[in-house]
Scaffold this motif. Structure first.
Motif: not given
Length: 425
Positions: A372-374, A228-231, A348-349
């Motif tokens: 998901s997550g880092s 995901d973008k955040a990780s 990413i998606d």
């Protein structure tokens, strides 16, 4: 496999190669040398890292040494065109010991630096010019370089020059070289603009295709990490902090600068390489990556064309490339000269469909992992070893600017109103 001596290279050249531990030709060298030494036009296809540089330098040095012509001011005898400053510098570094052993002189010509030293060397007389097309064309227009005495012309990374829009200046330069001179063209692919150059400038070329466009993928492990973008930056930092050299590819100059900054802020010493840097900064950063001061280089496609740095164990596509050829080229920075390598694409998606199409066209069947997550166990499987986080590196600081003068408390003088300049000024 024949030795270099068997192929007819001068003893001085064979001695230089042996002194550097090079005794046996790479396949593309063994295939092309008999024809190139005989003066034939050669069209060689081989991926980056396959030994193309010596495949054209060895016959060029041999033939120039045996030639009865002599160098004269402003009129070089051989020309090598390459798409980037870094590649020009690397070709020159490979040529240097050969030129010293045979008494040849060379000059590198590219933009981003003062033209004066280049002009000075041209005036003194050189045998070989290694150049990017744009700056060389400037010297030709200003009559500091005359290409009418060129005996041997080489186009290196011809497909990349076509991709980067260099075809018009390349054609103008080649039009100024003698039609009966020897011409060698080396490329990873032979389509589009490259085919135009072949038909127009090569005479009955001998074609040697040592490995296919997709051949480098066999020596690499390919992974796609669906994050995901955040990780994304956390995953990138984890991979980049693993042992060994890593090249990270970004799609834009701003993206490369931003990723390098974020990696440094997380304790991963990284340098950037892109077109917004001055030539001094590009050279400084590439040196830092080559000598191990920084184990990570964040680069754009254009800046990394043809760059050869040994022992790059990991390539990360932080931004997936648009074309499969770019994927193969980027990935070719690892698994060079028979070594192994690993290639990771962060996805990413919204990139799922594009990446699937990209890897299919590149002939790659990657291992896809979604998480998901880092953190994920796959990260240590892809890049094993203890992660090292140290001091950030600042190898691409901007050029110094003049210090601002302290403001005076005197009232500012009013500027005179602007008026039209007199016609005779």
């Amino acid at each position: 496999m024949p030795t270099f001596a068997d192929l007819g290279l001068p003893q001085a050249v064979v001695g230089v190669l042996a002194g550097n531990g090079i005794d046996t030709p790479f396949p593309i060298q063994a295939a092309t040398l008999p024809d190139s030494l005989a003066g034939r036009d050669v069209l060689g296809r081989g991926r980056t890292g396959s030994g193309k540089t010596f495949a054209f330098l060895l016959p060029m040095v041999t033939r120039l040494t045996a030639s009865k012509t002599t160098r004269s001011p402003g009129r070089p005898r051989a020309l090598i065109l390459a798409p980037t400053r870094e590649l020009v510098a690397q070709i020159d570094a490979s040529l240097a010991p050969l030129a010293t052993a045979t008494g040849l002189r060379s000059v590198t010509i590219f933009g981003g630096v003062s033209p004066a030293p280049q002009i000075q060397k041209l005036r003194q007389g050189v045998d070989i010019v290694i150049a990017c097309p744009g700056r060389l064309e400037d010297h030709v227009k200003s009559r500091h370089a005359d290409l009418s005495a060129i005996e041997i012309t080489v186009l290196d990374e011809a497909d990349h020059m076509a991709d980067l829009g260099f075809l018009p200046p390349v054609k103008r330069l080649l039009d100024k070289t003698p039609r009966d001179g020897q011409r060698m063209l080396f490329s990873a692919t032979l389509d589009g603009g490259v085919d135009v150059l072949v038909k127009r400038y090569l005479t009955n070329p001998v074609v040697h295709s040592v490995d296919s466009e997709q051949s480098p993928v066999a020596a690499m492990e390919h992974h796609v990490l669906h994050v995901d973008k955040a990780s994304r930056i956390h995953v990138l930092a984890d991979l980049a902090a693993s042992p060994g050299r890593t090249i990270v590819f970004a799609r834009t100059k701003h993206g490369a600068k931003n990723l390098a900054r974020q990696l440094n802020s997380r304790g991963v010493p990284a340098v950037e390489l892109h077109g917004n840097l001055s030539q001094n900064a590009r050279t400084r950063n590439l040196t830092a990556f080559s000598d191990g001061t920084a184990a990570v280089m964040v680069a754009t496609d254009i800046a990394a064309r043809g760059i050869h740095v040994d022992d790059v164990s990991l390539v990360v596509h932080a931004d997936p490339p648009v074309e499969h050829k770019a994927y193969l080229h980027r990935s070719g920075r690892t698994a060079r000269a028979g070594a192994d390598g690993t290639v990771v694409t962060l996805m990413i998606d919204e990139q799922v469909s594009d990446v699937r199409q990209l890897t299919r066209k590149a002939g790659v069947k990657p291992t896809v992992t979604r998480f998901s997550g880092s953190s994920h166990p796959v990260l240590t499987q892809i890049a094993p070893g203890e992660r090292e986080f140290g001091k950030p590196i600042i190898a691409s600081r901007p050029e110094p600017t003049k210090p601002q003068q302290p403001r005076s408390h005197q009232p500012r003088r009013r500027r005179p109103a602007r008026g039209r300049r007199p016609a005779n000024v």
